[in-house]
Write a protein that holds these residues in place. Structure first.
Motif, PDB file in Angstrom:
ATOM      1  N   SER A  69       0.864  -1.187   0.000  1.00 10.02           N
ATOM      2  CA  SER A  69       0.000   0.000   0.000  1.00 10.02           C
ATOM      3  C   SER A  69       0.897   1.233   0.000  1.00 10.02           C
ATOM      4  CB  SER A  69      -0.913   0.020   1.247  1.00 10.02           C
ATOM      5  OG  SER A  69      -0.151   0.280   2.410  1.00 10.02           O
ATOM      6  N   GLY A  70       0.294   2.383  -0.234  1.00 15.66           N
ATOM      7  CA  GLY A  70       1.056   3.627  -0.154  1.00 15.66           C
ATOM      8  C   GLY A  70       1.595   3.830   1.258  1.00 15.66           C
ATOM      9  N   LEU A  71       0.767   3.520   2.255  1.00 14.62           N
ATOM     10  CA  LEU A  71       1.209   3.712   3.641  1.00 14.62           C
ATOM     11  C   LEU A  71       2.303   2.719   4.020  1.00 14.62           C
ATOM     12  CD1 LEU A  71      -2.050   4.714   5.547  1.00 14.62           C
ATOM     13  CD2 LEU A  71      -0.144   6.156   4.840  1.00 14.62           C
ATOM     14  N   VAL A 111       9.705  12.981  -1.370  1.00  9.15           N
ATOM     15  CA  VAL A 111       8.577  13.631  -2.034  1.00  9.15           C
ATOM     16  C   VAL A 111       7.496  12.594  -2.335  1.00  9.15           C
ATOM     17  CG1 VAL A 111       7.781  14.934  -4.055  1.00  9.15           C
ATOM     18  CG2 VAL A 111       9.996  15.471  -3.025  1.00  9.15           C
ATOM     19  N   ASP A 112       6.295  12.833  -1.812  1.00  2.85           N
ATOM     20  CA  ASP A 112       5.128  12.033  -2.171  1.00  2.85           C
ATOM     21  C   ASP A 112       4.571  12.621  -3.469  1.00  2.85           C
ATOM     22  OD1 ASP A 112       2.585  10.921  -2.499  1.00  2.85           O
ATOM     23  OD2 ASP A 112       2.250  10.720  -0.347  1.00  2.85           O
ATOM     24  N   ASN A 113       4.762  11.870  -4.557  1.00  2.00           N
ATOM     25  CA  ASN A 113       4.439  12.375  -5.900  1.00  2.00           C
ATOM     26  C   ASN A 113       3.089  11.827  -6.400  1.00  2.00           C
ATOM     27  OD1 ASN A 113       5.272  13.972  -8.077  1.00  2.00           O
ATOM     28  ND2 ASN A 113       6.297  12.280  -9.124  1.00  2.00           N
ATOM     29  N   THR A 170      -2.179   3.015  -5.595  1.00  2.00           N
ATOM     30  CA  THR A 170      -3.630   2.859  -5.567  1.00  2.00           C
ATOM     31  C   THR A 170      -4.288   3.917  -6.463  1.00  2.00           C
ATOM     32  OG1 THR A 170      -3.298   2.362  -3.210  1.00  2.00           O
ATOM     33  CG2 THR A 170      -5.565   2.717  -3.939  1.00  2.00           C
ATOM     34  N   LYS A 171      -3.577   5.039  -6.681  1.00  2.00           N
ATOM     35  CA  LYS A 171      -4.171   6.223  -7.337  1.00  2.00           C
ATOM     36  C   LYS A 171      -3.899   6.205  -8.841  1.00  2.00           C
ATOM     37  CE  LYS A 171      -4.891   7.024  -3.004  1.00  2.00           C
ATOM     38  NZ  LYS A 171      -5.916   6.179  -2.413  1.00  2.00           N
ATOM     39  N   TYR A 172      -3.187   7.230  -9.355  1.00  2.00           N
ATOM     40  CA  TYR A 172      -3.047   7.342 -10.818  1.00  2.00           C
ATOM     41  C   TYR A 172      -2.315   6.155 -11.443  1.00  2.00           C
ATOM     42  CZ  TYR A 172      -4.986  12.012 -10.827  1.00  2.00           C
ATOM     43  OH  TYR A 172      -5.836  13.075 -10.710  1.00  2.00           O
ATOM     44  N   ILE A 230      -6.869  -1.708  -7.031  1.00  2.00           N
ATOM     45  CA  ILE A 230      -5.627  -2.170  -6.400  1.00  2.00           C
ATOM     46  C   ILE A 230      -5.276  -1.242  -5.257  1.00  2.00           C
ATOM     47  CG2 ILE A 230      -3.147  -2.619  -6.759  1.00  2.00           C
ATOM     48  CD1 ILE A 230      -3.735  -2.424  -9.792  1.00  2.00           C
ATOM     49  N   ILE A 231      -4.736  -1.805  -4.165  1.00  2.00           N
ATOM     50  CA  ILE A 231      -4.064  -1.006  -3.137  1.00  2.00           C
ATOM     51  C   ILE A 231      -2.576  -1.304  -3.299  1.00  2.00           C
ATOM     52  CG2 ILE A 231      -3.692  -0.709  -0.648  1.00  2.00           C
ATOM     53  CD1 ILE A 231      -6.449   0.262  -1.278  1.00  2.00           C
ATOM     54  N   GLY A 232      -1.761  -0.260  -3.426  1.00  2.00           N
ATOM     55  CA  GLY A 232      -0.330  -0.499  -3.615  1.00  2.00           C
ATOM     56  C   GLY A 232       0.497   0.746  -3.365  1.00  2.00           C
ATOM     57  N   MET A 237     -14.210  12.490   5.777  1.00  2.00           N
ATOM     58  CA  MET A 237     -13.739  11.231   5.178  1.00  2.00           C
ATOM     59  C   MET A 237     -12.207  11.117   5.262  1.00  2.00           C
ATOM     60  SD  MET A 237     -16.563  11.244   2.071  1.00  2.00           S
ATOM     61  CE  MET A 237     -15.919   9.902   1.104  1.00  2.00           C
ATOM     62  N   THR A 238     -11.500  11.500   4.210  1.00  2.00           N
ATOM     63  CA  THR A 238     -10.053  11.235   4.148  1.00  2.00           C
ATOM     64  C   THR A 238      -9.218  11.943   5.210  1.00  2.00           C
ATOM     65  OG1 THR A 238      -9.903  13.012   2.520  1.00  2.00           O
ATOM     66  CG2 THR A 238      -9.984  10.748   1.682  1.00  2.00           C
ATOM     67  N   HIS A 239      -9.714  13.059   5.755  1.00  2.00           N
ATOM     68  CA  HIS A 239      -8.916  13.823   6.708  1.00  2.00           C
ATOM     69  C   HIS A 239      -9.585  13.910   8.083  1.00  2.00           C
ATOM     70  CE1 HIS A 239      -6.991  14.587   2.923  1.00  2.00           C
ATOM     71  NE2 HIS A 239      -5.936  15.041   3.568  1.00  2.00           N
TER      72      HIS A 239
HETATM   73  O1  P1T Z   1      -4.145   4.307   0.601  1.00  2.00           O
HETATM   74  P1  P1T Z   1      -2.712   3.982   0.362  1.00  2.00           P
HETATM   75  O2  P1T Z   1      -2.443   3.249  -0.898  1.00  2.00           O
HETATM   76  O3  P1T Z   1      -2.076   3.324   1.555  1.00  2.00           O
HETATM   77  O4  P1T Z   1      -1.941   5.378   0.153  1.00  2.00           O
HETATM   78  C1  P1T Z   1      -1.836   6.368   1.117  1.00  2.00           C
HETATM   79  C2  P1T Z   1      -1.651   7.719   0.492  1.00  2.00           C
HETATM   80  C3  P1T Z   1      -0.377   8.253   0.387  1.00  2.00           C
HETATM   81  N1  P1T Z   1      -0.147   9.459  -0.166  1.00  2.00           N
HETATM   82  C4  P1T Z   1      -1.160  10.195  -0.667  1.00  2.00           C
HETATM   83  C5  P1T Z   1      -0.873  11.536  -1.261  1.00  2.00           C
HETATM   84  C6  P1T Z   1      -2.476   9.715  -0.618  1.00  2.00           C
HETATM   85  O5  P1T Z   1      -3.454  10.477  -1.140  1.00  2.00           O
HETATM   86  C7  P1T Z   1      -2.736   8.446  -0.033  1.00  2.00           C
HETATM   87  C8  P1T Z   1      -4.115   7.882   0.078  1.00  2.00           C
HETATM   88  N2  P1T Z   1      -5.134   8.829  -0.132  1.00  2.00           N
HETATM   89  C9  P1T Z   1      -6.475   8.557  -0.125  1.00  2.00           C
HETATM   90  C10 P1T Z   1      -7.004   7.342   0.114  1.00  2.00           C
HETATM   91  C11 P1T Z   1      -7.368   9.709  -0.399  1.00  2.00           C
HETATM   92  O6  P1T Z   1      -8.549   9.542  -0.729  1.00  2.00           O
HETATM   93  O7  P1T Z   1      -6.872  10.839  -0.308  1.00  2.00           O
END
Ligand code: P1T
Length: 382
Positions: A77-79, A173-175, A198-200, A207-209, A341-343
Motif C-alpha cells: 500500500s502507499g502507507l 517527495v510524495d508524488n 492505488t491512485k493514478y 488495487i491497493i499499492g 472522510m479522508t482527513h
Molecule cells: O491508501 P494507500 O495506498 O495506503 O496510500 C496512502 C496515500 C499516500 N499518499 C497520498 C498523497 C495519498 O493520497 C494516499 C491515500 N489517499 C487517499 C485514500 C485519499 O482519498 O486521499
C-alpha cells in the motif's frame, strides 16, 4: 504543458521483456511463494517471494523507469511504502512534514511512529523561511507532499532540497497527486520518491499499492531490507495489474489533466462556489512554481461551497457521474468530503488552521467526457 512525448513509449515498455521461456509478450503472473533449489541456497535468483518474485521484479523495474530512478521498490500500500521509508530512521530523529498531507500519512506519523521516539513537526512548507528555521541537528528527513492533499498547495521541491542538503536531511517527495508523468522530483533534488499506486499509477480503483524510488544504492539497500524483513509486499497478481495499468498511464493522465482544467475553470465562475483550489489556475498562490515544476496538473480539484454543511450534503447526493468515495486517480470520477472522510483523523485544530472545513469538497476528475462532468456539477449545484 503535457506528458513528454518519450513517456508515451516509456510507459508501454517499462520493465517488460518477452518471457524467455515462452515468448509471452505480457509478464507472466508467477503465483508462487517459493522456488525449488538444486542444493541449499543454490537457485535461479529467487528463493522466497517475500524477498523477490519475477512479476514484482518487473514492476520494480517499471517503477524506477517511471521516475527516471536507478531503483524501484513495490509495497502492499502507499502507507506501507511510507512506513518502510520511516523505518530507516533511528529513535530520536526528527522529521519535518508539510502540514497539508493525506490524513492517513499524518495518522501514521502521529499515532504509530511517535511512540517509537521519532518526532514529527508539521509545518507550512510554502514558507521557506519557516522551514529553514525549523531545521534542527536531529532533523534527518524532510517530507513533502506536492501538490498537497486536499488543498493542492504546491511546494518548491528545488528550494526545499537546498535546505535539506544544508541540514544533511533526506528529502522525501510524495508524488502521488502529480503522477510520475507530470512531476519528476529527482530532477529537482529529491532523495526518495514515494507513491500510493492505488491512485493514478493503478488508475482503475481495483488495487491497493505503493512504490518507493531512489537513486542512491545504499539508500536502496536500506529500504529494500525493510521491505524484505518487514514483508509489506504486493502479491504477483497486484504486480501484474499494475504493469498492465502503467501502459495506459500517459493517455489517462492527459485526459485527467484536461478534465481537471475544464472543471476548475467552470467551478471558479459558479456563483455558489466560494473558492477553487487548483494549481493550474493563474490565481493559485503557487502558480509560478507549479508551472515550472510540473508538466501538467492532473485531475484533482478542491473547492469550498457557499452555504452550510446541509447544502454540501445535498450537492454530494445529487451528483450522478461523480461517486462519493474515498480515493482518487481512477478512470471514474470521485468526490470526497475531506473533513468527514479522508482527513477525519487530522486533529480538529489542525484542520481548522489549514482550512479543511465543512464546506470543502475534493474532486478526482476521471477520464469521462468533460462535458458530462460539468453537466453533473451544474445539476448538483442548481
Ligand atoms: O491508501 P494507500 O495506498 O495506503 O496510500 C496512502 C496515500 C499516500 N499518499 C497520498 C498523497 C495519498 O493520497 C494516499 C491515500 N489517499 C487517499 C485514500 C485519499 O482519498 O486521499
Amino acid at each position: 504543458m503535457n506528458v513528454r512525448a518519450a513517456d508515451f513509449t516509456k510507459v508501454v515498455h517499462a520493465g517488460v521483456e518477452a518471457d524467455p521461456r515462452t515468448g509471452a509478450i505480457m509478464t507472466p503472473i508467477f503465483q508462487t511463494s517459493t522456488y525449488v533449489q538444486s542444493a541449499p541456497n543454490e537457485h535461479k535468483g529467487w528463493d522466497y517471494s517475500r524477498a523477490g518474485n519475477p512479476t514484482r521484479d518487473a514492476l520494480e523495474v517499471a517503477f524506477a523507469a517511471l521516475e527516471g530512478a536507478r531503483h524501484g521498490l513495490a509495497f502492499s500500500s502507499g502507507l506501507a511504502a511510507e512506513q518502510a521509508i520511516i523505518q530507516i530512521l533511528n529513535p530520536g530523529d526528527h522529521v519535518l512534514v508539510c502540514d497539508d498531507v493525506y490524513g492517513g500519512t499524518g495518522r501514521l506519523f502521529r499515532r504509530l511512529f511517535a511512540k517509537y521516539n521519532l518526532s514529527f513537526e508539521f509545518i507550512d512548507m510554502t514558507d521557506l523561511v519557516k522551514l529553514e528555521a525549523a531545521l534542527r541537528p536531529e532533523t534527518k528527513m524532510i517530507w513533502v507532499e506536492t501538490p498537497t492533499n486536499p488543498l493542492l498547495k504546491v511546494i518548491d521541491i528545488e528550494a526545499v532540497s537546498r535546505i535539506a542538503r544544508r541540514g544533511k536531511a533526506l528529502l522525501v517527495v510524495d508524488n502521488t497527486f502529480a503522477s510520475p508523468l507530470f512531476q519528476s522530483p529527482f530532477e529537482w533534488g529529491a532523495d526518495i520518491v514515494v507513491h500510493s499506486t492505488t491512485k493514478y499509477i493503478g488508475g482503475h480503483s481495483d488495487i491497493i499499492g505503493g512504490a518507493v524510488m531512489v537513486n542512491d544504492d545504499a539508500l536502496h539497500e536500506q529500504i529494500k531490507f525493510v521491505q524484505f524483513a518487514g514483508g509489506a509486499v504486493p502479491g504477483p497478481f497486484e504486480a501484474f495489474l499494475l504493469l498492465r495499468s502503467i501502459k495506459t498511464l500517459a493517455v489517462r493522465m492527459e485526459k485527467h489533466a484536461a478534465n481537471g482544467m475544464e472543471v476548475a475553470h467552470y467551478l471558479k465562475t459558479h456563483p455558489k462556489v466560494a473558492q477553487v483550489f487548483f494549481p493550474g489556475l493563474p490565481e493559485h498562490p503557487q502558480y509560478a512554481i507549479a508551472k515550472r515544476q510540473m508538466r501538467g496538473f492532473s485531475g484533482m480539484v478542491s473547492f469550498n461551497l457557499k452555504g452550510n454543511y446541509d447544502d454540501v450534503v445535498r450537492f454530494l447526493q445529487k451528483l450522478e457521474v461523480f461517486s462519493l468515495a474515498e480515493s482518487l486517480g481512477g478512470v471514474e470520477s470521485l468526490v470526497n468530503h475531506p473533513e468527514k472522510m479522508t482527513h477525519a483523523s487530522v486533529p480538529e485544530e489542525m484542520r481548522r488552521h489549514l482550512g479543511i472545513g465543512s464546506q470543502l469538497v475534493r474532486l478526482s476528475c476521471g477520464i469521462e467526457s468533460a462535458e458530462d462532468l460539468i453537466k453533473d456539477l451544474k445539476r448538483a449545484l442548481a
